[in-house]
Write a protein that holds these residues in place. Structure first.
Motif, PDB file in Angstrom:
ATOM      1  N   LYS A  85       0.834  -1.204   0.000  1.00  0.00           N
ATOM      2  CA  LYS A  85       0.000   0.000   0.000  1.00  0.00           C
ATOM      3  C   LYS A  85       0.875   1.264   0.000  1.00  0.00           C
ATOM      4  CE  LYS A  85      -4.453   0.989   2.137  1.00  0.00           C
ATOM      5  NZ  LYS A  85      -5.271   0.785   3.333  1.00  0.00           N
ATOM      6  N   GLU A 131       2.824   1.546  -3.334  1.00  0.00           N
ATOM      7  CA  GLU A 131       1.919   1.989  -4.400  1.00  0.00           C
ATOM      8  C   GLU A 131       1.605   3.476  -4.282  1.00  0.00           C
ATOM      9  OE1 GLU A 131      -1.723  -0.054  -5.695  1.00  0.00           O
ATOM     10  OE2 GLU A 131      -0.902  -1.808  -4.657  1.00  0.00           O
ATOM     11  N   GLN A 132       1.394   3.931  -3.045  1.00  0.00           N
ATOM     12  CA  GLN A 132       1.065   5.347  -2.838  1.00  0.00           C
ATOM     13  C   GLN A 132       2.226   6.242  -3.261  1.00  0.00           C
ATOM     14  OE1 GLN A 132      -2.057   7.046  -1.472  1.00  0.00           O
ATOM     15  NE2 GLN A 132      -0.847   8.116  -2.990  1.00  0.00           N
ATOM     16  N   GLU A 159       2.528   6.477  -6.947  1.00  0.00           N
ATOM     17  CA  GLU A 159       1.447   7.267  -7.559  1.00  0.00           C
ATOM     18  C   GLU A 159       1.904   8.697  -7.869  1.00  0.00           C
ATOM     19  OE1 GLU A 159      -2.379   7.888  -9.072  1.00  0.00           O
ATOM     20  OE2 GLU A 159      -1.522   5.988  -8.407  1.00  0.00           O
ATOM     21  N   SER A 166       5.084  12.675 -11.482  1.00  0.00           N
ATOM     22  CA  SER A 166       4.278  13.889 -11.670  1.00  0.00           C
ATOM     23  C   SER A 166       4.902  15.125 -11.037  1.00  0.00           C
ATOM     24  CB  SER A 166       2.891  13.666 -11.079  1.00  0.00           C
ATOM     25  OG  SER A 166       2.274  12.550 -11.647  1.00  0.00           O
ATOM     26  N   LYS A 174      -6.923   4.820   2.490  1.00  0.00           N
ATOM     27  CA  LYS A 174      -6.761   4.089   1.235  1.00  0.00           C
ATOM     28  C   LYS A 174      -5.848   4.895   0.321  1.00  0.00           C
ATOM     29  CE  LYS A 174     -10.916   6.069  -0.757  1.00  0.00           C
ATOM     30  NZ  LYS A 174     -12.206   5.899  -1.328  1.00  0.00           N
ATOM     31  N   ILE A 175      -5.379   4.273  -0.728  1.00  0.00           N
ATOM     32  CA  ILE A 175      -4.475   4.941  -1.650  1.00  0.00           C
ATOM     33  C   ILE A 175      -5.180   6.122  -2.308  1.00  0.00           C
ATOM     34  CG2 ILE A 175      -3.196   4.668  -3.819  1.00  0.00           C
ATOM     35  CD1 ILE A 175      -2.582   1.797  -2.895  1.00  0.00           C
ATOM     36  N   THR A 201      -5.309   8.509  -5.372  1.00  0.00           N
ATOM     37  CA  THR A 201      -4.830   8.616  -6.752  1.00  0.00           C
ATOM     38  C   THR A 201      -4.444  10.067  -7.031  1.00  0.00           C
ATOM     39  OG1 THR A 201      -7.004   9.098  -7.689  1.00  0.00           O
ATOM     40  CG2 THR A 201      -6.352   6.747  -7.528  1.00  0.00           C
ATOM     41  N   LYS A 202      -3.515  10.228  -7.946  1.00  0.00           N
ATOM     42  CA  LYS A 202      -3.120  11.604  -8.276  1.00  0.00           C
ATOM     43  C   LYS A 202      -4.274  12.348  -8.934  1.00  0.00           C
ATOM     44  CE  LYS A 202      -0.413  10.054 -12.198  1.00  0.00           C
ATOM     45  NZ  LYS A 202       0.957   9.867 -12.645  1.00  0.00           N
ATOM     46  N   GLU A 203      -5.134  11.630  -9.657  1.00  0.00           N
ATOM     47  CA  GLU A 203      -6.293  12.275 -10.274  1.00  0.00           C
ATOM     48  C   GLU A 203      -7.213  12.861  -9.209  1.00  0.00           C
ATOM     49  OE1 GLU A 203      -5.251   9.151 -11.119  1.00  0.00           O
ATOM     50  OE2 GLU A 203      -4.466   9.581 -13.119  1.00  0.00           O
ATOM     51  N   HIS A 204      -7.503  12.077  -8.164  1.00  0.00           N
ATOM     52  CA  HIS A 204      -8.364  12.564  -7.081  1.00  0.00           C
ATOM     53  C   HIS A 204      -7.683  13.719  -6.349  1.00  0.00           C
ATOM     54  CE1 HIS A 204     -11.423  12.655  -4.011  1.00  0.00           C
ATOM     55  NE2 HIS A 204     -10.526  12.395  -3.066  1.00  0.00           N
TER      56      HIS A 204
END
Length: 130
Positions: free
Chosen positions: A29, A32-33, A36, A40, A107-108, A110-113
């Motif tokens: 987790k 992955e974070q 992410e 960027s 929770k992870i 996302t860069k979009e969120h």
């Protein structure tokens, strides 16, 4: 540069603060974070984001705009008590330019969120206009 404690107030009106906390740096987790946000840097700089990676009681600060401000050390008791949830093994927190918590989740993220949340903020709206 090592420091023993950090004052998030120093970032107020200058940077948005993203905190990724874990008790296990090897956890999927957490890995992955961190991944992410790895590819960027321009988007992170544009949104005035800095990243605190916290593993247990140790932190690493990444300032994407100016690496001279990168640092590491022990987290302060104030940060642990006032912002972090001691019951959680993993959490992600976004603190806005005004110092308020905008996202706090286990929770992870996302860069979009993350980017959509920031881009919807009134201060960010003004930044994009200018």
């Amino acid at each position: 540069m090592n420091t023993y404690g950090q004052d998030l107030e120093k970032h107020k009106w200058t940077n948005r603060v993203l905190i990724v906390k874990t008790v296990d740096a090897e956890s999927n987790k957490y890995q992955e974070q961190i991944k992410e946000f790895t590819n960027s840097p321009e988007e992170l700089i544009d949104r005035k984001l800095i990243l605190y990676k916290i593993v247990n009681n140790d932190f690493t600060l990444t300032n994407y705009k100016n690496s001279a401000f990168n640092s590491s050390g022990k987290i302060s008791g104030k940060l642990a008590e006032n912002i972090l949830d001691a019951k959680e093994n993993f959490e992600v927190i976004l603190i806005g330019l005004d110092g308020g918590i905008k996202i706090q989740q286990t929770k992870i993220l996302t860069k979009e969120h993350l980017f959509n949340t920031i881009d919807a903020m009134p201060i960010r709206q003004n930044e994009m206009k200018n």
